[in-house]
Design a protein around this motif. Structure first.
Motif, PDB file in Angstrom:
ATOM      1  N   GLY A   6       0.809  -1.211   0.000  1.00 58.24           N
ATOM      2  CA  GLY A   6       0.000   0.000   0.000  1.00 58.24           C
ATOM      3  C   GLY A   6       0.841   1.258   0.000  1.00 58.24           C
ATOM      4  N   LEU A   7       1.901   1.245   0.781  1.00 55.65           N
ATOM      5  CA  LEU A   7       2.805   2.397   0.847  1.00 55.65           C
ATOM      6  C   LEU A   7       3.483   2.629  -0.500  1.00 55.65           C
ATOM      7  N   VAL A   8       3.972   1.551  -1.112  1.00 54.65           N
ATOM      8  CA  VAL A   8       4.641   1.668  -2.414  1.00 54.65           C
ATOM      9  C   VAL A   8       3.672   2.193  -3.471  1.00 54.65           C
ATOM     10  N   ALA A   9       2.454   1.640  -3.488  1.00 55.70           N
ATOM     11  CA  ALA A   9       1.447   2.077  -4.472  1.00 55.70           C
ATOM     12  C   ALA A   9       1.138   3.554  -4.299  1.00 55.70           C
ATOM     13  N   ASP A  10       1.040   4.011  -3.064  1.00 54.17           N
ATOM     14  CA  ASP A  10       0.743   5.416  -2.792  1.00 54.17           C
ATOM     15  C   ASP A  10       1.864   6.324  -3.281  1.00 54.17           C
ATOM     16  N   VAL A  11       3.109   5.917  -3.054  1.00 59.19           N
ATOM     17  CA  VAL A  11       4.254   6.704  -3.523  1.00 59.19           C
ATOM     18  C   VAL A  11       4.263   6.798  -5.048  1.00 59.19           C
ATOM     19  N   LEU A  12       4.026   5.671  -5.713  1.00 59.11           N
ATOM     20  CA  LEU A  12       4.065   5.653  -7.177  1.00 59.11           C
ATOM     21  C   LEU A  12       2.949   6.491  -7.786  1.00 59.11           C
ATOM     22  N   ARG A  13       1.778   6.501  -7.160  1.00 54.43           N
ATOM     23  CA  ARG A  13       0.642   7.261  -7.702  1.00 54.43           C
ATOM     24  C   ARG A  13       0.817   8.767  -7.511  1.00 54.43           C
ATOM     25  N   LYS A  14       1.454   9.160  -6.423  1.00 60.92           N
ATOM     26  CA  LYS A  14       1.592  10.587  -6.112  1.00 60.92           C
ATOM     27  C   LYS A  14       2.761  11.240  -6.829  1.00 60.92           C
TER      28      LYS A  14
END
Length: 229
Positions: A6-14
């Motif tokens: 979840g943390l990785v996905a959030d970083v990549l999306r932002k």
């Protein structure tokens, strides 16, 4: 691993400079494929240390009447106070007050307590920081600059041991030996340190009684080295 997915996905999306291609969850892992976009405006990189990610606190020391302010970080010891070994090292260095030493080598500098004190005490023309840990090198360099040391005075050597650290003979080699490595590596370290010294150069170490006693015994076998406790 999925706990971090979840943390990785959030970083990549932002991140505006990253385009996600594939996100494939599995039973224990999530796989991400992504690529970097070509942006019209180039984004300058700011390191985690510069962004304050590692910030933890500040230690103020006043050995020998000199005020040394050291900003400490997560991931390194002595973040709220100095250890007994470091206190011994500072006391030993304080005895060099008034000595003219132009080139110093500080190994295993930790948060930078000893390096900052050395700068305040002697103001050498050259300070070489040596360690295998990049964080301790960058933090110590930052603390030296914050305490008035010019950037051009500081050299950083990211390496194991002291062999070939500098071409110019050093007037002082100081720091805390890594005792957990055992007497064999410590003896090699002492030999490398002696090889960096100029005429009448000094090695100032602090540590436990067994480690220092072993190094003193070995020092008598190293050519052109005189040992004292």
């Amino acid at each position: 691993v999925n706990p971090l997915a979840g943390l990785v996905a959030d970083v990549l999306r932002k991140e505006p400079g990253i385009e996600g291609i594939v996100e494939r969850p599995g039973p224990a892992y999530t796989v991400f494929h992504y690529r970097f976009k070509r942006l019209k405006k180039r984004i300058s990189y700011v390191s985690a240390l510069q962004r304050g990610v590692y910030e933890r606190g500040e230690v103020t020391l006043e050995p020998a009447g000199l005020t040394c302010r050291v900003k400490t970080v997560w991931g390194l010891p002595e973040f709220d106070s100095i250890s007994y070994d470091t206190a011994l090292l500072l006391n030993a260095l304080a005895q060099l007050e008034g000595t003219r030493i132009e080139s110093d080598i500080v190994f295993n500098p930790g948060q930078g307590h000893a390096a900052v004190f050395l700068w305040k005490l002697l103001a050498p023309k050259n300070i070489v920081l040596v360690d295998r840990d990049l964080l301790t090198l960058r933090v110590t360099r930052r603390n030296l600059i914050a305490n008035g040391c010019p950037e051009e005075v500081i050299q950083v050597r990211h390496q194991v041991g002291l062999a070939g650290v500098t071409e110019e003979p050093a007037g002082l080699v100081c720091g805390l030996p890594r005792e957990a490595e055992g007497q064999g590596p410590l003896r090699h370290f002492l030999e490398d340190a002696a090889g960096q010294l100029g005429r009448k150069g000094r090695i100032v170490l602090a540590g436990s009684s067994p480690a220092i006693t072993g190094l003193l015994t070995h020092a008598y076998t190293v050519p052109h080295t005189h040992a004292c406790a």
